[in-house]
Design an enzyme around this catalytic site. Structure first.
Site, PDB file in Angstrom:
ATOM      1  CB  VAL A  37      -0.977   0.098   1.049  1.00  0.00           C
ATOM      2  CG1 VAL A  37      -1.574   1.358   1.208  1.00  0.00           C
ATOM      3  CG2 VAL A  37      -1.900  -1.265   1.241  1.00  0.00           C
ATOM      4  CB  ALA A  92       4.755   2.625   0.935  1.00  0.00           C
ATOM      5  CE  LYS A  93       5.422  -1.360   8.068  1.00  0.00           C
ATOM      6  NZ  LYS A  93       6.154  -0.593   8.964  1.00  0.00           N
ATOM      7  N   GLY A  94       3.757  -3.098   3.289  1.00  0.00           N
ATOM      8  CA  GLY A  94       3.335  -4.176   2.749  1.00  0.00           C
ATOM      9  C   GLY A  94       3.968  -5.464   3.383  1.00  0.00           C
ATOM     10  CG  ASP A 127       7.314  -3.934  10.206  1.00  0.00           C
ATOM     11  OD1 ASP A 127       7.412  -2.894  10.250  1.00  0.00           O
ATOM     12  OD2 ASP A 127       6.590  -4.958  10.532  1.00  0.00           O
TER      13      ASP A 127
END
Ligand code: NAD
Length: 409
Positions: free
Chosen positions: A56, A101-103, A142
């Protein structure tokens, strides 16, 4: 309430103070792009492993999207959306030229072999390489991903786009990574803890600390705080917790964890439950594991005076309200754990310059960034009579909003 709603709740508290119009609010909370991809690989058994990956990209008004990749069974679109949005506000709080952002991939990395993990990583990058890159979107480690995974990402990305070490951060130091990245978030937690205590006219030395989660962030925070003279009275991981009112010897604990991979069974403390850790009487409580740890009931049971949010999203809004009413000071995730992205930024800059900085320079610059950011947010909070969380969101929203205005629609 889901994670993205919780993030937006905190956003709205700050938006009210800033008198944002409804259209600007909608523009700022809506993610720019959401990608969901199939990550199908051949397992060691010869069977097909079916996984789903997400990325995202929330906002890039201030610079390329930036944020971690998480490999965990709870990864889903909503979590990625919430964490992507938090990254937008976090990079703005510490004034980095990035968006958010992150995913991740919905999988359990503990149940995958090293070969399977590598294939999951490469397949994900095969699917998303055209939307990431040094000036588009820069992933980082992460939960469930580490420097090795970042090295595979750099290598896989290079197959499509050529040698571009700045396409990902958190790489091994000997493979275009940066000195100090591994310890950066935990080191930052120690600096932020020192800053918040100083505003209460207290020193780190002698302060009692409990830390939930003894992974990358929790263990480095424990080492740094113990080095500054704090008494780490309890730590936990997914299997249980240990407690020693005299202070845990962190060097000995590290030797135990290196062998058993768990804090449980450590001879230098007594076994307690994770819940006991969260509700024990300490000066500082540091959640450094998963999100969503504090609900209303848990918030009523907490006895710490200060909470430093090392994890992303550990506090539900209902719990935040209880903490405020009870006078418990909460340093929010977007400020407290920003040390990781600060040093990721230094890694990116070094990669773009093809030049290396020494560890002392990195730690000095990280400390300066965090001390400045804490000072600004604390001062804003005092001036406006709002919590550190609302002040952090106010500062971030103002910066991101200004970038949208200056850049033009
Ligand atoms: P990690 O996987 O290295 O460690 C997580 C730790 O939490 C492990 O010790 C695990 O056993 C423990 N844990 C899991 N469930 C638990 C439970 N129910 N109770 C107690 N302990 C539990 O992950 P990390 O990189 O240390 O990240 C921890 C948190 O910090 C996450 O929320 C992450 O998003 C956040 N964070 C990490 C970074 C970073 O640089 N690594 C940066 C910013 C924020």
């Amino acid at each position: 309430m889901q994670a993205f709603e919780a993030t937006n709740f905190y956003f709205d508290q700050a938006a009210k103070e800033l008198d944002l119009t409804e259209n600007v609010r909608t523009m700022l909370i809506t993610p720019d792009r959401e990608v969901r991809v199939e990550v199908a690989i051949e397992l060691d058994s010869g069977k097909i492993g079916n996984f789903i990956g997400y990325r995202v990209q929330h906002d890039n008004a201030r610079g390329p999207f930036k944020g971690g990749l998480r490999f965990h069974p709870l990864v889903d679109q909503d979590e990625a959306r919430s964490l992507a949005s938090l990254m937008t506000w976090k990079t703005a709080v510490v004034d980095l030229p990035y968006g958010g952002a992150k995913g991740g991939v919905n999988c359990d990395p503990n149940k995958l072999s090293r070969g399977e993990l590598e294939r999951v990583t490469r397949k994900l990058i095969e699917k998303i390489h055209d939307i990431i890159g040094p000036h588009k979107d820069i992933p980082a480690p992460d939960m469930g991903t580490d420097a090795q995974v970042m090295a595979w990402i750099m290598n896989e990305y290079g197959k499509y786009e050529g040698f571009q070490p700045a396409c990902v951060t958190g790489k091994p130091v000997e493979f275009h990574g940066s000195a100090g990245r591994d310890a950066a978030t935990g080191f930052g937690i120690a600096i932020i803890t020192r800053e918040v205590l100083s505003r209460l006219k207290r020193l780190v030395a002698g302060t009692t600390v409990a830390i939930q989660g003894y992974g990358n962030v929790g263990s480095h925070a424990a080492r740094c705080l113990a080095g500054m003279g704090a008494r780490i009275v309890s730590v936990s991981d997914a299997y249980g917790a240990v407690m020693n009112p005299e202070g845990i010897n962190i060097g000995e604990l590290d030797r135990h964890v290196a062998v058993s991979r768990k804090v449980v069974g450590f001879k230098g403390g007594d076994a307690i439950t994770n819940e006991q850790l969260l509700t024990m009487s300490v000066d500082v409580l540091i959640p450094a594991a998963l999100g969503g740890v504090f609900d209303r009931e848990m918030a009523l049971a907490v006895q710490a005076g200060v909470i430093v949010e090392a994890a992303n999203g550990p506090t539900w809004p209902e719990a935040d309200e209880v903490f405020n009413q009870r006078g418990i000071i909460v340093v929010p995730d977007v400020l407290a754990n920003a040390g990781g992205v600060v040093v990721s930024y230094f890694e990116w800059v070094q990669n773009l310059q093809h030049f290396r900085w020494p560890l002392e320079q990195i730690q000095r610059e990280e400390e300066r960034k965090l001390v400045d950011a804490f000072g600004e947010i604390h001062e804003l909070g005092q001036r406006k009579g709002v919590t550190l969380r609302t002040a952090a969101f106010m500062k971030a929203i103002a910066r991101v909003g200004r970038a949208h205005v200056l850049g033009g629609m």
